[in-house]
Design a protein around this motif. Structure first.
Motif, short mmCIF file in Angstrom:
data_model
loop_
_atom_site.label_atom_id
_atom_site.label_comp_id
_atom_site.label_asym_id
_atom_site.label_seq_id
_atom_site.Cartn_x
_atom_site.Cartn_y
_atom_site.Cartn_z
N ASN A 133 33.97 -17.60 108.50
CA ASN A 133 34.18 -16.17 108.32
C ASN A 133 34.37 -15.75 106.86
O ASN A 133 34.31 -14.57 106.56
CB ASN A 133 35.39 -15.69 109.13
CG ASN A 133 35.09 -15.67 110.61
OD1 ASN A 133 33.94 -15.70 111.04
ND2 ASN A 133 36.14 -15.64 111.42
N HIS A 135 33.54 -14.64 103.34
CA HIS A 135 32.33 -13.93 102.92
C HIS A 135 31.41 -14.79 102.06
O HIS A 135 30.20 -14.66 102.12
CB HIS A 135 32.68 -12.63 102.20
CG HIS A 135 33.29 -12.82 100.85
ND1 HIS A 135 34.62 -13.12 100.67
CD2 HIS A 135 32.73 -12.79 99.62
CE1 HIS A 135 34.86 -13.26 99.38
NE2 HIS A 135 33.75 -13.06 98.71
N ALA A 138 28.60 -16.80 104.03
CA ALA A 138 27.73 -16.06 104.94
C ALA A 138 26.39 -16.76 105.17
O ALA A 138 25.80 -16.63 106.24
CB ALA A 138 27.49 -14.65 104.39
#
Length: 176
Positions: A133, A135, A138
């Motif tokens: 999770n 960022h 990603a």
């Protein structure tokens, strides 16, 4: 400005004591004429080898994101006063002064901000999801995190965090 090529020859001279390879004109004494003996390099876990050697999209994704994949499994953060050498030339990692490691508290003040050892105390699926999770991850595959996490099961530091969490839970139960 044209760069000149410097060729040192083949690295094909083998040490008679340890088998290390060197260049013909290299004067290094790799093992002090057999006085220093290192244990053989251990094979890395099968599931990590499969990640490195995988063909197709998963293998390509792992190799493209390997720094991110690696950076979500630290126990602490490295810190130092990094001083690049003056002038030009090949990169040299040069430190000045003291090096240090930032380790986190056992529990995060904000569960959304867990990092370092705080993730190692979580249950496996929650730890993997926490890493996925972030960022900056990603583009990373959860399946790669699962394989790396499985390899970390043999890591004594990861085991220590799991044991500390188990002891904490036992003490909380005893206190009730």
């Amino acid at each position: 400005m044209e760069h000149q090529i410097h060729y040192t020859g083949a690295m094909d001279v083998r040490c008679q004591f340890c088998g290390a390879l060197r260049f013909q004109r290299e004067q290094l004494n790799c093992c002090y004429n057999g006085k220093v003996s290192l244990p053989p390099v251990q094979e890395y876990p099968e599931n990590l080898r499969l990640l490195f050697d995988a063909d197709g999209a998963k293998g390509s994704n792992f190799r493209q994101n390997i720094r991110n994949d690696n950076s979500v499994f630290p126990f602490a953060s490295f810190g130092a006063n990094i001083r690049p050498p003056p002038g030009r030339g090949s990169y040299c990692f040069r430190l000045q002064g003291q090096t240090y490691h930032y380790a986190s508290n056992f529990h995060a003040d904000d569960p959304e901000e867990r990092r370092y050892g705080q993730i190692y105390i979580l249950e496996t699926n929650e730890a993997i999801q926490t890493r996925a999770n972030a960022h900056e991850n990603a583009n990373c595959l959860v399946s790669a995190f699962q394989k790396i996490n499985a390899a970390m099961n043999n890591n004594p530091y990861a085991a220590a965090y799991h044991n500390m969490r188990a002891i904490e839970q036992q003490e909380q139960e005893r206190a009730v």
